[in-house]
Design a protein around this motif. Sequence first.
Motif, short mmCIF file in Angstrom:
data_model
loop_
_atom_site.label_atom_id
_atom_site.label_comp_id
_atom_site.label_asym_id
_atom_site.label_seq_id
_atom_site.Cartn_x
_atom_site.Cartn_y
_atom_site.Cartn_z
N ASN A 26 16.32 5.88 -1.58
CA ASN A 26 15.85 7.23 -1.88
C ASN A 26 16.74 7.87 -2.94
O ASN A 26 17.94 7.60 -3.00
N HIS B 7 11.15 9.34 -2.43
CA HIS B 7 11.28 8.42 -1.30
C HIS B 7 10.92 6.99 -1.70
O HIS B 7 10.05 6.77 -2.55
N ASN B 8 11.59 6.03 -1.09
CA ASN B 8 11.21 4.61 -1.16
C ASN B 8 10.96 4.14 -2.60
O ASN B 8 9.87 3.67 -2.94
N VAL C 168 15.90 14.88 -0.54
CA VAL C 168 15.29 13.65 -1.01
C VAL C 168 14.31 14.01 -2.12
O VAL C 168 13.26 14.61 -1.88
N SER D 222 20.30 6.21 1.66
CA SER D 222 19.35 6.31 2.77
C SER D 222 19.04 7.77 3.10
O SER D 222 19.78 8.69 2.72
N GLU D 223 17.96 7.98 3.85
CA GLU D 223 17.65 9.32 4.34
C GLU D 223 18.72 9.78 5.33
O GLU D 223 18.98 10.99 5.44
N HIS E 35 15.12 1.22 2.57
CA HIS E 35 14.39 2.20 1.78
C HIS E 35 15.40 2.94 0.91
O HIS E 35 16.31 3.60 1.42
#
Length: 284
Positions: free
Chosen positions: A86, A162-163, A159, A148-149, A84
């Motif tokens: 971000n 997201h994604n 963030v 990444s988170e 994912h």
Amino acid sequence: MPQKIAFQGELGAYGHEACVTARPEYTPLPCGTFEDAIEAVRSGSADLGMIAVENSTYGRVADVHSLLPKSGLHIVDETFVRVHINLLGKVDAVLSDIKQARGHPVILPQCGEFLRTHKITPRSSSDNARAAREVASGDDPGIAALASELAAEIYGLKVLAHNIEDNARNTTRFLIMAREPDYARRGPHGMMTSFVFRVRNIPAALYKAMGGFATNGVNMTKLESYMVGGEFTATQFYAEIEGHPDDHAVKLAMEELGYFTDLLHVMGTYPAAARRHEKAGSAT
């Protein structure tokens, strides 16, 4: 002393995320390069190595398949990480502030549509987690990182989106390496065996070498070639099959392969990850 697992990148990298997911009981050890991560295991500084080998969007990770056979290490497991991507910014930033996003050259095209839509200029960084660290330590709210988170948590970033990856199933596969092989295990989802080989210089050698897998019903899931020593005539192959070397069908296929090769090296036998059996659309 806690056991350690080495990975390429800084804390917060996707390799770090793979370590936390697959081996949460191990202490992650960041390394500058894949060679450094391999050497950490080889020297005993780490007990395991988490090595990225391929991405569903980008393809094969450059040079890794040529590094692994020379490493002296053994593959003992595999894991898949859903990547994912971000957009991470300063805590007081908003999406409309962002003019530039930094990330590894591999990750930039994976979210190209999002960057174009928001008129954000991509900039290369040697590591996604490093980009996050540099954004956190900088003072420009118009610069963000693609990471990444986990990186956001580590470096205190927000963030902003997201994604944002273009491919909804963007996934990276990692191999877990150790100094000693483990042939005793049997996985609930079957076994995988990885090996490298070089065919003899005779007509149709590759065709004949592969015939044993077909006639014995052994499924080959990967076959890739790469040059060794900078010579066009010295082609080596990396292959993966379903099964264990002790399985009767695999044993027969490997024996037949041996007739047509002048180099054959099994790099590891390990449980197939459950992720291999997911159907399209089931990834999260």
